[in-house]
Design an enzyme around this catalytic site. Structure first.
Site, PDB file in Angstrom:
ATOM      1  N   CYS A   1       1.059  -1.603  -0.116  1.00 29.00           N
ATOM      2  CA  CYS A   1       0.043  -0.456   0.113  1.00 29.00           C
ATOM      3  C   CYS A   1       0.806   1.151   0.279  1.00 29.00           C
ATOM      4  O   CYS A   1       0.519   1.896  -0.999  1.00 29.00           O
ATOM      5  CB  CYS A   1      -0.719  -0.470   0.995  1.00 29.00           C
ATOM      6  SG  CYS A   1      -2.598  -1.018   1.491  1.00 29.00           S
TER       7      CYS A   1
ATOM      8  N   CYS B   1      26.131 -25.803   6.886  1.00 32.27           N
ATOM      9  CA  CYS B   1      27.634 -26.575   7.265  1.00 32.27           C
ATOM     10  C   CYS B   1      26.766 -27.384   8.677  1.00 32.27           C
ATOM     11  O   CYS B   1      28.086 -28.117   9.100  1.00 32.27           O
ATOM     12  CB  CYS B   1      28.892 -26.094   7.366  1.00 32.27           C
ATOM     13  SG  CYS B   1      28.848 -24.674   8.943  1.00 32.27           S
TER      14      CYS B   1
END
Lengths: 579, 619
Positions: free
Chosen positions: B176, B436
Site C-alpha cells: 500500500c 554446514c
C-alpha cells in the site's frame, strides 16, 4: 550559424565516459573525477618497481590525466616473472617504454610518457618536478642524496610525494604532503553528520512544534502515532526544562531520565503495545541532545593563523573557514545547519513541512556565511569571489573538515643519524609494544642506509664494469684482492639504532625490547632473502593501498594516511604511523 | 636467472605446492581479474575460471583484463586469453557457464585443491559454499563494496561457513505504501520500476521481492482495488504503438488512478492528498522541451522536462517491444523487456515515471543519476579495493595451503586512514548453521528399483535408528513426513530425485533431534539380492545443541533463501501462525530454482538484481 547552434544534439544517454566511470563517480562525484583527470603523476623507478606499476594500473583504470615513467633499465627475465605489464617480446628493451605500451592498453584516454633516464636528473634539477602534480618514488634510491633532494624539491613546490618500498613479504610507504593540506569533503558517515539543532530551535521550528504538539494529549491515536520524532523530542524538552530551571538534560543520567520521560509519552493501548515514532524519539535521545561543540579538527582550523589573518592571497579554504568561524562566534557556538533530515515515521505532509523548515534554515545560515565572506573578500582586496557552491560544501561538512600538516620523508644516510625531532618520544613508546610493526619501517630505513653506504664505497672503488658492480651489489667477493662489502644483514646488524629520546633525539630508537629486536632482525633477514626482489602479490596489494591514498590526495576527498603505512605480508597486517 | 626466482626464494617450500595446484576461480569480474593476475604471477599451476557474464562498458574502470573491443564477449574466455599471454607455463581453462550448471558437480569440485569465490551475488556464493562443504574443498570467499572489502577463508568443520552468519536481505515496502500512499522518493522509484514498468513491458508479477505483503490482510479492500487497477492498465497495454498510447497510459496512472485514490477520504484525513496531473496542460507547457534533456542526469528535471522524457522513453520502449514481438515466432513465449540500470531507455522511463509520481504526491524529485543508484542497487566499485582484496585472497590461500588454518584470518579493508587493513580470528562453525551444521553423506541408490520407502525403512529407521518423527525434503519441498506417506511407494526417479541432487533429512524427535542429514544421491546398479538404497559407510549423526528450537518442517533446509527470494520483511510469528502446509509447499516451489543444482528449472528464479548481498560485490 544561428541555425547550426540550435540543431539539437543526437539523442543519446550519458557519454561513454560517464558510463565507464559510473561505479566510481558514486564515490568521488564529478568533482573528484575532474581532479583525477587533471592530475599528472610522475613515477620515478629505481628498482624492479612492480609496486609502482601496479599503483599506476590502479590510477589509469579510473582515468588519471597523465603519467610519466622514468626508468633507466632494460627488461630482464626477472621482470617478466613479477611484472604483469611486460611480455616475452619486451626482453632487452627499455622497461619504461615497454611498461607504458602495455599500460596504455588499459585506458586510451590517459596520456602516457616514458623517459629512459636516471631519476638522478630529478634530484639535480630542482625545477623538473614542477610540471607534475604528484610523485611516486620507489626506494631505495641510488643514495640518500637523491632521495633527499627529490623530497626537498617536492616540498618546495608543494607537490605530494609517495616514497615506497616493497620487497619480499614486506612493504612500506610514506606520504609527504604539503605543509598545509586541508580537506573539506572528508565523506563522514552520514549518520554522524546529522545536526537537528534541538537545543537551539528557531522560530519556524517552534511554530510547527506548537501546531503539532500543542495538544498532544487530545490527538487521535493515528495522529499521535505519526508526530515526527524531532517534534516529540522538542516537546518533551520543553516539559523537562519546565521542571529543571530551564536547563536541558546535560549528562548521561539526566538523558536516561529524559529518555524514560519520552517513552512514557507513548500510547500503549494498541496491538503493538507502543508507538514507532516514540521508539524513534527515545532511540535518538543520546545522539541528538549534545550541546553544540566543534570537532578538534575544525578547532585547529579556526585557531590557525591563516584563518585568523586573511590576506589577499589566502586560499579559498581559509577565507571560508574565517567566514564560518565568525558565524560560529556570533551564533553562540553553533555551526551553519547542514539541513538534512533523517527518515522518520510521519505523515508525508508533516515530514515535507519539517524538511522545508530545515532546508530554509540551512539556506539562511549559508547566506549569512556568504555575506561575511563577501565583506572579508573586499576587506583584504581579493580579486575574485569564491563560488557559492564551494562555500555551501564547506558549510555542510564544516564539522568534519580536516587539516593535515605534511611531514618530511625521513632520509637514512650512512654518514649521519636521523633527527626524529618531535616524534622521538612517540616512536620509542610505540616500539615498546611487542606486536608493533614499526620495526619493519626501521628495517627499510636500514636498507636505505645500507644502499647509501654501498654507493659511498662504490664511488671509492670505482668499479670498472657491470659485472664487478653486480658482484659488489650481491655482496660477492670481487675478483682481485678487494675485500667484500658487508651484506645487508651484517650491515643492518651493526647499524642498528639506539636512541634515548630523553637525551638525544637524533640516533635511532633503541631496541632494548627483545620482541622489537626480533621483529627487526626477522624483517632484515627476509629482505635479505628476497634479494631486492618483489613478490607480485605483495606488490599488487601495496599498489592498491598506495593508489587508494593517491586518489584521496588528488581528489582532496576522504582523509589520507598520515603519514607512513607498513605492511606485514606474512601476518596480513598493516599499521599506520605518524613519523 | 629464471623468472620465478623471487617467488621461489620468498615462498620457499610452498612454491612447488603452488606450482602443482589445481585451483578454481568462480567469477572473473572486479576481484576476479586482479586475482587471476596474482595467481598467474605467483605461479599457480592450473587455474579454472567460471563466469556466465559478458563484458559491459561500466566494467572497464577496474576489470583490467578487458578492453573496449571485448564488450559483449565472455568474461571467462577473455580473462583467460588476456592472462595466458603473461605466463605460458600455466594451464588455464575457461568456462563461460553458470556455476550452478549440472556439469559442475561435487566430483568436479573435488578435483580442485582450492576454490576462490570472486562473485557478485548471494545466491551463487551460497551455492559454491555448499558445494565446497560437500566436496570438502577449502574456499576463499571475498567481496567488495566501494572502499570496503572482505576476505573469508572457509574450511569445512574448522571455520564458519558463508551461511553460519545471517546475511542482510534487500529492503522491501508494504504494497500500500508503494501503490497508494508513497511518502519518499524511493517509494515512487519502486513503483515505477517494479509496478509500472513491469505492467507495461514485462510479465506482470504478483510477487515482486520489493513488495512486502505482510500487511495485506489489514488492507484487503484496497488490495482488491489495486488488483483491478493493474488489470485495467494491462488492457491499455494492448493499444501499444497507437498514437494516443502515451496519453492513455498517462491518464490512467497519473490522473484516473490518482483521482480514485483521492476519493478515498479516509486515506487522506491525516495525509496530504495527491493531485492528479493533466496531460493537455503539461503537454502544452512542454512543447518547447526536447527529449535530449534526458541526458542531463545530475539535476532534477522540471515538470515539463519530466513529461517529455516520459513520453519519449515510452515511445522508445514500445517500439523496442513491438519489434521483438514481430520477430518472435508464435510458439515462443511473448517477449518482454527487463529493467536494467545500464539500459538507458528503461532507466529514462523509470526516472521520469517516478518523478511524475513524486510531483503528484508532493515528494522531492530526484536526478536520473540518483534514481539509477536507487533503482539499480548500484554498488560503487573501484580498482584499488579490488586490487587489495584479490591480493589478500592469495595471502589467505598461502596459509590454507600451508595447513596453517590457525593463522588464517577474516580480513577487512576499510576506508579509514587509521588502519587500512583489519583482521579477525576465524570463528569455529556455528553449530546451528543450516548449511554446514549438518551431517552429510553420499547415498547409493539403484535407480531401477529404489523407492522412497527403502530409504525410510532400511536406511533411516533400521540402520540409523530414526524414530517416527522426521521428514525428507529436497529443493522442491517435502517428499515425506509422518502425515505425507503417498510417495513411499514411488521410485526416486519418479520423484525427480536424480544423481548429484540433495535430500535433507530433518529429525523432529522431541527429546533429542539429530542434526540435519544431507544426502547426495549417487546412482549405481546394485546386485538384486542387496538393498536398493545404501550408505557408503557407517554414519554417526550428532544431536542438535539443546538450546535450539526444533525447526518447522517446511522443507526449507536453507532458511535464508526464503528471506532472500520472497519473505523479506515477513515477521516470523506470521510464518508460524498463518502458513500451513500448503503454503509451505507453494513456497518451496518458488525456492526450488535458487537451490536446484543440476535441474533444468533455473528460469523460474525470481532474481531481482545481481547485487543482493550485504557484503560483496562487484559486477
Amino acid at each position: 550559424m544561428a541555425e547550426k547552434a540550435t540543431t539539437p544534439p543526437i539523442l543519446q544517454g550519458p557519454t561513454a565516459k560517464e558510463k565507464k566511470y559510473d561505479r566510481q563517480l558514486r564515490l568521488w562525484a564529478a568533482s573528484g573525477q575532474a581532479a583525477l583527470e587533471n592530475a599528472k603523476v610522475l613515477f620515478l623507478n629505481s628498482n624492479s618497481g612492480v609496486v609502482g606499476v601496479e599503483t599506476l594500473k590502479n590510477l589509469i583504470l579510473p582515468g588519471v590525466g597523465s603519467f610519466t615513467i622514468v626508468d633507466e633499465t632494460k627488461v630482464s627475465e626477472l621482470d617478466l616473472g613479477v611484472n604483469f605489464f611486460l611480455e616475452e617480446s619486451s626482453l632487452g628493451r627499455w622497461r619504461a617504454e615497454e611498461t607504458c605500451k602495455f599500460l596504455q592498453e588499459l585506458n586510451p584516454e590517459v596520456k602516457i610518457n616514458a623517459l629512459r633516464e636516471s631519476i638522478d636528473a630529478f634530484a639535480d634539477d630542482p625545477n623538473r618536478l614542477e610540471q607534475y602534480s604528484l610523485v611516486l618514488l620507489i626506494g631505495p634510491t641510488r643514495n640518500a642524496r637523491v632521495l633527499e633532494r627529490i623530497c626537498q624539491h617536492a616540498d618546495k613546490s608543494s607537490i605530494p610525494l609517495f616514497y615506497i618500498h616493497c620487497q619480499g613479504f614486506f612493504s612500506q610507504f610514506s606520504l609527504q604532503l604539503p605543509a598545509q593540506f586541508p580537506i573539506v569533503d572528508t565523506h563522514p558517515d552520514p549518520a554522524s553528520t546529522q545536526d537537528l539543532r534541538l537545543l537551539n530551535p528557531w522560530p519556524e521550528l517552534l511554530e510547527l512544534l506548537e501546531k503539532k504538539t500543542g495538544n498532544l494529549g487530545s490527538l487521535s491515536d493515528h495522529d499521535h502515532g505519526h508526530v515526527p520524532y524531532v517534534l516529540i523530542l522538542l516537546h518533551f524538552l520543553n516539559v523537562w526544562k519546565a521542571s529543571h530551571d530551564g536547563q536541558a538534560p546535560a549528562n548521561y543520567s539526566e538523558k536516561k531520565q529524559f529518555k524514560a520521560l519520552v517513552e512514557s509519552g507513548a500510547r500503549t493501548n494498541n496491538s503493538e503495545g507502543g508507538e514507532e515514532n516514540f521508539d524513534e524519539a527515545a532511540a535518538a535521545v543520546l545522539k541528538s541532545l549534545n550541546t553544540p561543540s566543534i570537532s578538534s579538527g575544525l578547532r585547529e582550523v579556526f585557531e590557525s593563523d591563516d584563518c585568523q589573518n586573511l590576506k589577499s592571497t589566502s586560499a579559498n579554504f581559509w577565507v571560508i573557514a574565517n567566514g564560518i568561524q565568525k558565524f560560529h562566534t556570533s551564533h553562540n557556538g553553533i555551526l551553519p545547519l547542514p539541513g538534512a533530515l533523517p527518515d522518520m515515521k510521519a505523515q508525508s505532509s508533516d515530514y515535507i513541512q519539517l524538511q522545508n523548515i530545515y532546508k530554509a534554515k540551512a539556506r539562511s545560515d549559508l547566506a549569512a556565511v556568504t555575506q561575511t565572506i563577501r565583506s572579508s573578500e573586499q576587506e583584504v582586496g581579493r580579486k575574485s569571489s569564491i563560488e557559492q557552491a564551494e562555500i555551501e560544501a564547506f558549510c555542510k561538512g564544516a564539522q568534519f573538515v580536516k587539516l593535515i600538516h605534511g611531514r618530511p620523508i625521513r632520509v637514512a644516510k650512512c654518514s649521519a643519524e636521523i633527527d626524529w625531532s618531535d616524534r622521538a618520544k612517540a616512536l620509542s613508546q610505540e616500539i615498546q609494544d611487542p606486536d608493533s610493526l614499526l620495526p619493519i619501517y626501521f628495517a627499510f630505513l636500514a636498507l636505505d642506509r645500507y644502499q647509501d653506504d654501498i654507493d659511498r664505497i662504490q664511488k671509492l672503488r670505482k668499479p670498472t664494469d657491470d659485472q664487478q658492480f653486480n658482484d659488489i651489489m650481491a655482496g660477492r667477493v670481487v675478483s682481485g684482492a678487494v675485500p667484500p662489502l658487508p651484506t645487508f644483514a651484517e650491515s643492518a646488524h651493526f647499524s642498528t639504532p639506539a636512541v634515548d629520546p630523553e637525551h638525544d633525539p637524533k640516533p635511532w630508537p633503541r631496541f632494548d625490547i627483545p620482541e622489537a629486536r626480533e621483529t627487526f632482525d626477522n624483517v632484515v633477514k627476509e629482505l635479505d632473502r628476497a634479494d631486492w626482489g618483489e613478490l607480485h602479490n605483495i606488490a599488487a596489494l601495496t599498489g592498491g593501498m598506495v593508489a587508494q591514498e593517491v586518489i584521496k590526495v588528488i581528489t582532496k576527498q576522504y582523509v589520507p594516511v598520515n603519514n607512513t603505512c607498513v605492511l606485514d605480508g606474512i601476518a596480513s597486517k598493516t599499521a599506520v604511523f605518524k613519523i | 636467472m629464471g623468472r620465478d626466482r623471487f617467488a621461489k626464494q620468498s615462498l620457499g617450500y610452498l612454491y612447488p605446492r603452488i606450482k602443482q595446484s589445481r585451483t578454481l576461480m568462480v567469477g572473473a569480474g572486479g576481484i576476479g581479474c586482479e586475482l587471476l593476475k596474482n595467481l598467474v604471477l605467483t605461479g599457480f599451476g592450473e587455474i579454472h575460471i567460471v563466469d556466465l557474464d559478458t563484458i559491459d562498458l561500466s566494467n572497464l574502470n577496474r576489470q583490467f583484463l578487458f578492453r573496449q573491443e571485448h564488450i559483449k564477449k565472455s568474461k571467462a574466455l577473455v580473462a583467460k586469453e588476456s592472462a595466458a599471454k603473461f605466463n605460458p607455463h600455466i594451464k588455464l581453462e575457461a568456462h563461460h557457464a553458470n556455476i550452478k550448471d549440472p556439469q559442475f558437480n561435487i566430483e568436479w569440485f573435488q578435483s580442485f585443491g582450492l576454490v576462490f569465490n570472486a562473485l557478485d551475488n548471494l545466491d551463487a556464493r551460497r551455492h559454491v559454499n555448499k558445494m565446497c562443504l560437500a566436496a570438502n574443498v577449502a574456499l576463499i570467499e571475498s567481496g567488495t563494496t566501494g572502499f570496503n572489502g572482505q576476505v573469508q577463508p572457509i574450511i569445512k568443520g574448522k571455520t564458519e561457513c558463508y551461511d553460519c552468519s545471517t546475511k542482510e536481505v534487500p529492503k522491501s515496502f508494504p504494497v500500500c505504501t508503494i501503490r497508494s500512499t508513497p511518502s519518499q522518493p524511493i517509494h515512487c522509484i519502486v513503483w515505477a520500476k517494479s509496478y509500472l514498468f513491469t505492467e507495461m513491458f514485462g510479465t506482470s508479477e504478483d510477487e515482486t521481492p520489493e513488495f512486502d505483503h505482510s500487511e495485506d490482510s489489514e488492507n484487503a479492500k484496497e488490495i482488491e482495488n489495486l488488483r483491478q487497477e493493474s488489470q485495467a492498465l494491462n488492457s491499455i497495454r494492448q493499444s501499444m504503438g497507437s498514437d494516443d498510447f502515451a496519453r492513455k497510459v498517462f491518464d490512467k496512472v497519473f490522473k484516473d488512478d490518482i483521482n480514485r485514490l483521492r476519493s478515498m477520504e479516509d486515506m487522506w484525513k491525516t495525509r496530504k492528498q495527491p493531485n492528479a496531473l493533466d496531460f493537455d496542460r503539461i503537454s502544452k507547457g512542454a512543447s518547447g522541451t526536447k527529449p535530449y534533456v534526458a541526458q542531463q542526469d545530475q539535476k532534477a528535471w522540471t515538470v515539463a522536462e519530466t513529461f517529455t522524457v516520459f513520453c519519449d522513453s515510452l515511445r522508445r520502449l514500445s517500439a523496442r517491444l513491438q519489434t521483438s514481438q514481430a520477430q518472435s515466432g508464435a510458439d515462443t513465449a511473448a517477449p518482454v523487456l527487463i529493467f536494467d540500470k545500464d539500459d538507458e531507455d528503461t532507466l529514462d522511463f523509470v526516472a521520469a515515471s517516478a518523478n511524475l509520481r513524486s510531483i503528484i504526491f508532493g515528494i522531492e524529485s530526484k536526478s536520473k543519476f540518483d534514481i539509477k543508484q536507487m533503482a539499480g542497487n548500484i554498488i560503487p566499485a573501484i580498482a584499488t579495493t579490488n586490487a587489495m582484496t584479490a591480493s589478500l585472497c592469495v595471502m589467505q590461500a598461502f596459509k590454507v595451503m600451508r595447513g596453517d588454518i590457525n593463522k588464517a584470518k577474516m580480513v577487512f579493508l576499510e576506508r579509514s586512514a587509521a588502519r587500512v587493513i583489519n583482521s579477525d580470528t576465524l570463528k569455529p562453525p556455528n553449530p546451528n548453521c543450516n548449511v554446514c551444521g549438518v551431517m552429510s553423506s553420499a547415498l547409493i541408490v539403484d535407480p531401477n528399483r529404489a523407492t522412497l520407502n527403502d530409504l525410510v525403512e532400511d536406511v533411516l529407521k533400521t540402520q540409523l535408528g530414526y524414530g517416527d518423527e522426521f521428514s525428507i525434503n529436497n529443493e522442491v519441498g517435502t517428499l515425506y513426513d509422518p502425515d505425507l506417506d503417498d510417495n513411499l511407494s514411488k521410485k526416486f526417479s519418479d520423484l525427480g530425485v536424480k544423481a548429484d541432487s540433495f535430500l535433507t533429512i530433518i529429525d523432529d524427535d522431541e527429546e533429542s533431534p539429530r542434526v540435519n542429514l544431507s544426502l547426495t544421491i549417487l546412482e549405481k546398479s546394485l546386485p538384486g539380492d542387496t538393498k536398493a538404497v545404501q550408505l557408503p559407510g557407517k554414519l554417526d549423526i550428532a544431536r542438535k545443541p539443546k538450546d535450539v528450537p526444533a525447526p518447522t518442517s517446511n522443507g526449507d533446509t536453507n532458511g535464508h533463501v526464503k528471506a532472500e527470494s520472497i519473505g523479506l520483511k515477513r515477521k516470523r510469528s506470521l510464518d508460524e501462525h498463518e502458513n500451513g502446509v500448503q503454503q509451505d509447499h507453494k513456497r518451496g516451489k518458488i525456492q526450488m530454482p535458487s537451490k536446484a543444482m543440476g535441474s533444468q528449472v533455473d528460469d523460474l528464479v525470481i532474481e531481482d538484481d545481481s547485487n543482493d548481498g550485504a557484503i560483496v560485490i562487484d559486477d
